[in-house]
Write a protein that holds these residues in place. Structure first.
Motif, PDB file in Angstrom:
ATOM      1  N   LEU A 168      10.143 -21.409   0.256  1.00 60.58           N
ATOM      2  CA  LEU A 168       9.320 -22.443  -0.698  1.00 60.58           C
ATOM      3  C   LEU A 168       8.890 -21.532  -2.136  1.00 60.58           C
ATOM      4  O   LEU A 168       8.996 -21.807  -3.222  1.00 60.58           O
ATOM      5  N   THR A 169       8.782 -20.083  -1.899  1.00 62.62           N
ATOM      6  CA  THR A 169       8.280 -19.434  -2.996  1.00 62.62           C
ATOM      7  C   THR A 169       9.313 -19.066  -3.880  1.00 62.62           C
ATOM      8  O   THR A 169       9.268 -18.763  -5.069  1.00 62.62           O
ATOM      9  N   ALA A 170      10.536 -19.388  -3.645  1.00 60.20           N
ATOM     10  CA  ALA A 170      11.776 -19.405  -4.523  1.00 60.20           C
ATOM     11  C   ALA A 170      11.883 -20.285  -5.677  1.00 60.20           C
ATOM     12  O   ALA A 170      12.234 -20.079  -6.594  1.00 60.20           O
ATOM     13  N   ARG A 171      11.185 -21.440  -5.281  1.00 59.02           N
ATOM     14  CA  ARG A 171      11.156 -22.446  -6.018  1.00 59.02           C
ATOM     15  C   ARG A 171      10.082 -22.311  -7.200  1.00 59.02           C
ATOM     16  O   ARG A 171       9.133 -21.645  -7.008  1.00 59.02           O
ATOM     17  N   GLN A 172      10.175 -22.719  -8.380  1.00 58.23           N
ATOM     18  CA  GLN A 172       9.311 -22.365  -9.436  1.00 58.23           C
ATOM     19  C   GLN A 172       8.367 -23.776  -9.552  1.00 58.23           C
ATOM     20  O   GLN A 172       7.291 -23.819 -10.396  1.00 58.23           O
ATOM     21  N   ASP A 173       8.584 -24.873  -8.978  1.00 55.56           N
ATOM     22  CA  ASP A 173       7.586 -26.116  -9.091  1.00 55.56           C
ATOM     23  C   ASP A 173       6.332 -25.737  -8.405  1.00 55.56           C
ATOM     24  O   ASP A 173       6.201 -24.736  -7.554  1.00 55.56           O
ATOM     25  N   LEU A 174       5.676 -26.725  -8.277  1.00 56.40           N
ATOM     26  CA  LEU A 174       4.400 -26.241  -7.752  1.00 56.40           C
ATOM     27  C   LEU A 174       4.207 -26.582  -6.198  1.00 56.40           C
ATOM     28  O   LEU A 174       5.126 -27.230  -5.546  1.00 56.40           O
ATOM     29  N   SER A 175       3.314 -25.772  -5.672  1.00 53.34           N
ATOM     30  CA  SER A 175       3.659 -25.939  -4.210  1.00 53.34           C
ATOM     31  C   SER A 175       2.909 -27.085  -3.408  1.00 53.34           C
ATOM     32  O   SER A 175       2.243 -27.718  -4.048  1.00 53.34           O
ATOM     33  N   PRO A 176       3.340 -27.459  -2.166  1.00 50.51           N
ATOM     34  CA  PRO A 176       2.862 -28.568  -1.776  1.00 50.51           C
ATOM     35  C   PRO A 176       1.315 -28.073  -1.528  1.00 50.51           C
ATOM     36  O   PRO A 176       0.678 -27.350  -1.254  1.00 50.51           O
ATOM     37  N   SER A 177       0.437 -29.264  -1.133  1.00 51.13           N
ATOM     38  CA  SER A 177      -0.585 -29.443  -0.809  1.00 51.13           C
ATOM     39  C   SER A 177      -0.959 -28.418   0.327  1.00 51.13           C
ATOM     40  O   SER A 177      -0.272 -28.532   1.132  1.00 51.13           O
ATOM     41  N   ARG A 178      -2.013 -27.652   0.481  1.00 48.08           N
ATOM     42  CA  ARG A 178      -2.335 -26.939   1.500  1.00 48.08           C
ATOM     43  C   ARG A 178      -1.496 -25.675   1.912  1.00 48.08           C
ATOM     44  O   ARG A 178      -1.243 -25.327   3.046  1.00 48.08           O
ATOM     45  N   VAL A 179      -0.914 -25.277   0.959  1.00 50.87           N
ATOM     46  CA  VAL A 179      -0.090 -24.169   0.905  1.00 50.87           C
ATOM     47  C   VAL A 179      -0.434 -23.131  -0.033  1.00 50.87           C
ATOM     48  O   VAL A 179      -0.362 -23.653  -1.494  1.00 50.87           O
ATOM     49  N   PHE A 180      -1.100 -21.879   0.298  1.00 50.89           N
ATOM     50  CA  PHE A 180      -1.390 -20.982  -0.648  1.00 50.89           C
ATOM     51  C   PHE A 180      -0.097 -20.050  -1.036  1.00 50.89           C
ATOM     52  O   PHE A 180       0.426 -19.417  -0.113  1.00 50.89           O
ATOM     53  N   ILE A 181      -0.016 -19.720  -2.397  1.00 53.92           N
ATOM     54  CA  ILE A 181       1.113 -18.915  -2.788  1.00 53.92           C
ATOM     55  C   ILE A 181       0.253 -17.552  -3.170  1.00 53.92           C
ATOM     56  O   ILE A 181      -0.604 -17.519  -4.181  1.00 53.92           O
ATOM     57  N   ASN A 182       0.723 -16.492  -2.482  1.00 51.27           N
ATOM     58  CA  ASN A 182       0.336 -15.097  -2.911  1.00 51.27           C
ATOM     59  C   ASN A 182       1.398 -14.313  -3.731  1.00 51.27           C
ATOM     60  O   ASN A 182       2.484 -14.363  -3.159  1.00 51.27           O
ATOM     61  N   ASP A 183       1.149 -13.779  -4.840  1.00 49.44           N
ATOM     62  CA  ASP A 183       1.751 -12.725  -5.570  1.00 49.44           C
ATOM     63  C   ASP A 183       1.552 -11.278  -5.235  1.00 49.44           C
ATOM     64  O   ASP A 183       0.580 -11.118  -5.554  1.00 49.44           O
ATOM     65  N   ILE A 184       2.360 -10.530  -4.630  1.00 52.97           N
ATOM     66  CA  ILE A 184       1.964  -9.377  -4.072  1.00 52.97           C
ATOM     67  C   ILE A 184       2.671  -8.332  -5.077  1.00 52.97           C
ATOM     68  O   ILE A 184       3.911  -8.270  -5.048  1.00 52.97           O
ATOM     69  N   HIS A 185       2.136  -7.676  -5.875  1.00 52.00           N
ATOM     70  CA  HIS A 185       2.708  -6.657  -6.877  1.00 52.00           C
ATOM     71  C   HIS A 185       2.738  -5.311  -6.362  1.00 52.00           C
ATOM     72  O   HIS A 185       3.597  -4.505  -7.137  1.00 52.00           O
ATOM     73  N   GLU A 186       2.043  -4.815  -5.502  1.00 51.70           N
ATOM     74  CA  GLU A 186       2.323  -3.365  -4.883  1.00 51.70           C
ATOM     75  C   GLU A 186       2.431  -3.581  -3.375  1.00 51.70           C
ATOM     76  O   GLU A 186       1.610  -4.148  -2.727  1.00 51.70           O
ATOM     77  N   PRO A 187       3.080  -2.636  -2.808  1.00 55.82           N
ATOM     78  CA  PRO A 187       3.083  -2.659  -1.445  1.00 55.82           C
ATOM     79  C   PRO A 187       1.715  -2.138  -0.885  1.00 55.82           C
ATOM     80  O   PRO A 187       0.829  -1.624  -1.400  1.00 55.82           O
ATOM     81  N   SER A 188       1.423  -2.661   0.477  1.00 52.72           N
ATOM     82  CA  SER A 188       0.139  -2.494   1.030  1.00 52.72           C
ATOM     83  C   SER A 188      -0.147  -1.316   1.694  1.00 52.72           C
ATOM     84  O   SER A 188      -1.243  -0.828   1.674  1.00 52.72           O
ATOM     85  N   THR A 189       0.786  -0.169   1.559  1.00 57.15           N
ATOM     86  CA  THR A 189       0.828   1.015   2.086  1.00 57.15           C
ATOM     87  C   THR A 189       1.584   1.903   1.130  1.00 57.15           C
ATOM     88  O   THR A 189       2.468   1.659   0.563  1.00 57.15           O
ATOM     89  N   HIS A 190       1.194   3.356   1.120  1.00 59.69           N
ATOM     90  CA  HIS A 190       1.772   4.390   0.158  1.00 59.69           C
ATOM     91  C   HIS A 190       2.084   5.314   1.009  1.00 59.69           C
ATOM     92  O   HIS A 190       1.046   5.738   1.873  1.00 59.69           O
ATOM     93  N   ILE A 191       3.182   5.982   0.839  1.00 56.78           N
ATOM     94  CA  ILE A 191       3.383   7.441   1.419  1.00 56.78           C
ATOM     95  C   ILE A 191       3.167   8.520   0.471  1.00 56.78           C
ATOM     96  O   ILE A 191       3.228   8.532  -0.488  1.00 56.78           O
ATOM     97  N   LEU A 192       2.214   9.154   0.988  1.00 57.80           N
ATOM     98  CA  LEU A 192       1.697  10.471   0.181  1.00 57.80           C
ATOM     99  C   LEU A 192       2.746  11.539   0.090  1.00 57.80           C
ATOM    100  O   LEU A 192       3.469  11.819   1.322  1.00 57.80           O
ATOM    101  N   GLU A 193       3.218  12.101  -1.016  1.00 59.28           N
ATOM    102  CA  GLU A 193       4.463  12.880  -1.137  1.00 59.28           C
ATOM    103  C   GLU A 193       3.619  14.391  -1.471  1.00 59.28           C
ATOM    104  O   GLU A 193       2.860  14.483  -1.872  1.00 59.28           O
ATOM    105  N   GLY A 194       4.267  15.369  -0.937  1.00 61.46           N
ATOM    106  CA  GLY A 194       4.175  16.756  -1.403  1.00 61.46           C
ATOM    107  C   GLY A 194       3.148  17.142  -0.183  1.00 61.46           C
ATOM    108  O   GLY A 194       2.540  16.411   0.746  1.00 61.46           O
ATOM    109  N   PRO A 195       2.568  18.385  -0.369  1.00 57.92           N
ATOM    110  CA  PRO A 195       1.521  18.953   0.619  1.00 57.92           C
ATOM    111  C   PRO A 195       0.205  17.981   0.610  1.00 57.92           C
ATOM    112  O   PRO A 195      -0.192  17.643  -0.632  1.00 57.92           O
ATOM    113  N   THR A 196      -0.517  18.071   1.602  1.00 59.13           N
ATOM    114  CA  THR A 196      -1.831  17.469   1.639  1.00 59.13           C
ATOM    115  C   THR A 196      -2.868  18.312   0.827  1.00 59.13           C
ATOM    116  O   THR A 196      -2.911  19.519   0.788  1.00 59.13           O
ATOM    117  N   ARG A 197      -3.817  17.782  -0.086  1.00 57.03           N
ATOM    118  CA  ARG A 197      -4.443  18.556  -0.730  1.00 57.03           C
ATOM    119  C   ARG A 197      -5.878  18.359  -0.245  1.00 57.03           C
ATOM    120  O   ARG A 197      -6.277  17.327   0.334  1.00 57.03           O
TER     121      ARG A 197
END
Length: 148
Positions: free
Chosen positions: A114-143
């Motif tokens: 459904l999210t691939a379509r650009q029209d309005l979503s059906p009623s009772r469907v919530f659309i979330n746009d997630i712009h960043e990953p929920s987790t990140h890998i720390l690179e390099g030595p731990t400070r």
């Protein structure tokens, strides 16, 4: 890995009412990372709604096995995702995670498409746009803090 990946989450209350969430990921992710993003997003939504017990059905056998510790995580990213799921699990009084075949996950698959379509979503469907990953890998030595 391609941007614009999609995921669907369905929350069903004990009385049978359903909340449907469709998410669009606006960053590159593997299929497995997308499955983890859907799981993490669904757990966070359930927490916000005050859910205390949760029965989770996921169609990624790898993700379910890794979370249930039946399979080890090979990549640092999967380890980080799995750790985030375990942190969120602690917010519930009870949680079960089970694998179901993709063919039996019709509603979540419909929501993802459904999210691939650009029209309005059906009623009772919530659309979330997630712009960043929920987790990140720390690179390099731990400070560490100089006073520690």
């Amino acid at each position: 890995m391609a941007p614009g990946l999609r995921a669907g989450v369905v929350l069903i209350s004990p009385d049978g009412s359903r909340l449907r969430y469709a998410s669009r990921l606006h960053f590159s992710a593997s299929n497995n990372a997308t499955e983890y993003e859907a799981l993490i997003n669904g757990l966070r939504i359930a927490i916000e709604l005050g859910t205390t017990r949760l029965y989770v059905r996921g169609d990624s056998e790898l993700v379910v096995d890794q979370v249930m510790k039946e399979s080890s995580c090979k990549s640092p990213l999967m380890v980080t995702h799995c750790q985030e799921v375990h942190k969120l699990e602690d917010k519930f009084h009870g949680i079960e995670l089970h694998h179901i075949p993709r063919r039996d996950n019709d509603t979540a698959n419909f929501l993802a498409k459904l999210t691939a379509r650009q029209d309005l979503s059906p009623s009772r469907v919530f659309i979330n746009d997630i712009h960043e990953p929920s987790t990140h890998i720390l690179e390099g030595p731990t400070r560490t803090h100089p006073n520690v």
